[in-house]
Enzyme design. Structure first.
Site, PDB file in Angstrom:
ATOM      1  N   GLY A  90      78.726  90.631  -8.769  1.00 24.54           N
ATOM      2  CA  GLY A  90      77.680  90.202  -7.831  1.00 24.54           C
ATOM      3  C   GLY A  90      78.136  89.713  -6.473  1.00 24.54           C
ATOM      4  N   ASP A 136      78.003  84.822  -6.169  1.00 21.73           N
ATOM      5  CA  ASP A 136      76.704  85.160  -5.609  1.00 21.73           C
ATOM      6  C   ASP A 136      75.689  84.058  -5.924  1.00 21.73           C
ATOM      7  OD1 ASP A 136      76.822  85.722  -8.329  1.00 21.73           O
ATOM      8  OD2 ASP A 136      75.920  87.718  -8.180  1.00 21.73           O
ATOM      9  N   ASP A 192      73.719  79.732 -11.719  1.00 20.84           N
ATOM     10  CA  ASP A 192      72.439  79.595 -12.415  1.00 20.84           C
ATOM     11  C   ASP A 192      72.580  78.523 -13.500  1.00 20.84           C
ATOM     12  OD1 ASP A 192      70.129  79.933 -13.879  1.00 20.84           O
ATOM     13  OD2 ASP A 192      70.202  82.109 -13.913  1.00 20.84           O
ATOM     14  N   VAL A 232      66.419  86.676  -9.260  1.00 25.56           N
ATOM     15  CA  VAL A 232      66.542  87.283  -7.926  1.00 25.56           C
ATOM     16  C   VAL A 232      67.422  88.537  -7.947  1.00 25.56           C
ATOM     17  CG1 VAL A 232      66.093  85.204  -6.543  1.00 25.56           C
ATOM     18  CG2 VAL A 232      68.410  85.623  -7.385  1.00 25.56           C
ATOM     19  N   ARG A 292      71.627  96.181  -6.187  1.00 27.54           N
ATOM     20  CA  ARG A 292      72.651  95.385  -5.493  1.00 27.54           C
ATOM     21  C   ARG A 292      72.696  95.744  -4.007  1.00 27.54           C
ATOM     22  NH1 ARG A 292      75.873  92.947  -9.481  1.00 27.54           N
ATOM     23  NH2 ARG A 292      76.198  94.151 -11.386  1.00 27.54           N
TER      24      ARG A 292
END
Ligand code: IMP
Ligand code: MG
Length: 184
Positions: free
Chosen positions: A49, A105, A108, A158, A170
């Site tokens: 990511g 990126d 979470d 997201v 991406r």
């Protein structure tokens, strides 16, 4: 740039535009440049990511530095973490006595970053910092705060700017968030 996109019957609305991301990324690059001026840090991108963010970040950070990548996996193709982190590719650099900057990126649950901090804890490293473009503050359980955060975002899935859904999307140049049920 579309305001919203439809994927498999779900709606994703724009959360952060390309310009907003670019401005914040430049600020982060400048801040890291000030903090690591004479330290020749190694940026370690966490694949997959982070590759889009990392490429913009390092080009906003005008100091001597090196780059490397590691690859871990916790999500598979789901929208929530599997709760288990696997190391898929390790870094190649000699990290002894070096300053490392892990590039994410998004943080979470915090599981991935805790796993990585723990991994580097066990070695003789000058310092480990984390820069994450996105941070889901409400979800994350962390022993230590993230040193550099681009944006605190709500707990919504997201995509775009490196972030995927089932390995797709991406390459969107903005970040889109799954619309909350009942928001329509
Ligand atoms: P964590 O271990 O739960 O903090 O999540 C770490 C990784 O899961 C991130 O580096 C992302 O690659 C992925 N991830 C977490 N949230 C999202 C999301 O909303 N969209 C896409 N990928 C995500
Ligand atoms: Mg990631």
């Amino acid at each position: 740039m579309s305001q919203s996109i439809q994927i498999e019957g779900m709606t994703f609305d724009i959360l952060l535009s390309r310009d907003v991301i670019a401005k914040r990324t430049q600020e982060l690059g400048a801040e890291i440049a000030r903090d690591f001026q004479d330290r020749n840090p190694i940026f370690i991108g966490v694949l997959n990511g982070s590759f889009v963010f990392m490429s913009d970040l390092v080009r906003s950070c005008h100091i001597p530095c090196e780059m490397d990548f590691i690859k871990i996996s916790s999500y598979g193709d789901e929208m929530t973490t599997s709760g288990e982190v696997k190391m898929l590719k390790d870094y190649d650099s000699l990290v002894h006595n070096r300053h490392l900057i892990l590039v994410e990126d998004i943080v979470d649950s915090g599981l991935s970053i805790e796993f990585l901090r723990h991994k580097f804890d066990l070695q003789n490293i000058a310092s480990v910092s984390v820069v994450s473009l996105l941070f889901k503050e409400a979800n994350a359980k962390l022993q230590k705060p993230i040193e550099y955060v681009g944006f605190n975002i709500p707990d919504r899935f997201v995509i775009g700017y490196g972030l995927d859904y089932k390995q797709q999307f991406r390459n969107l140049d903005a970040i889109y968030a799954l619309r909350d049920e009942g928001e329509e």
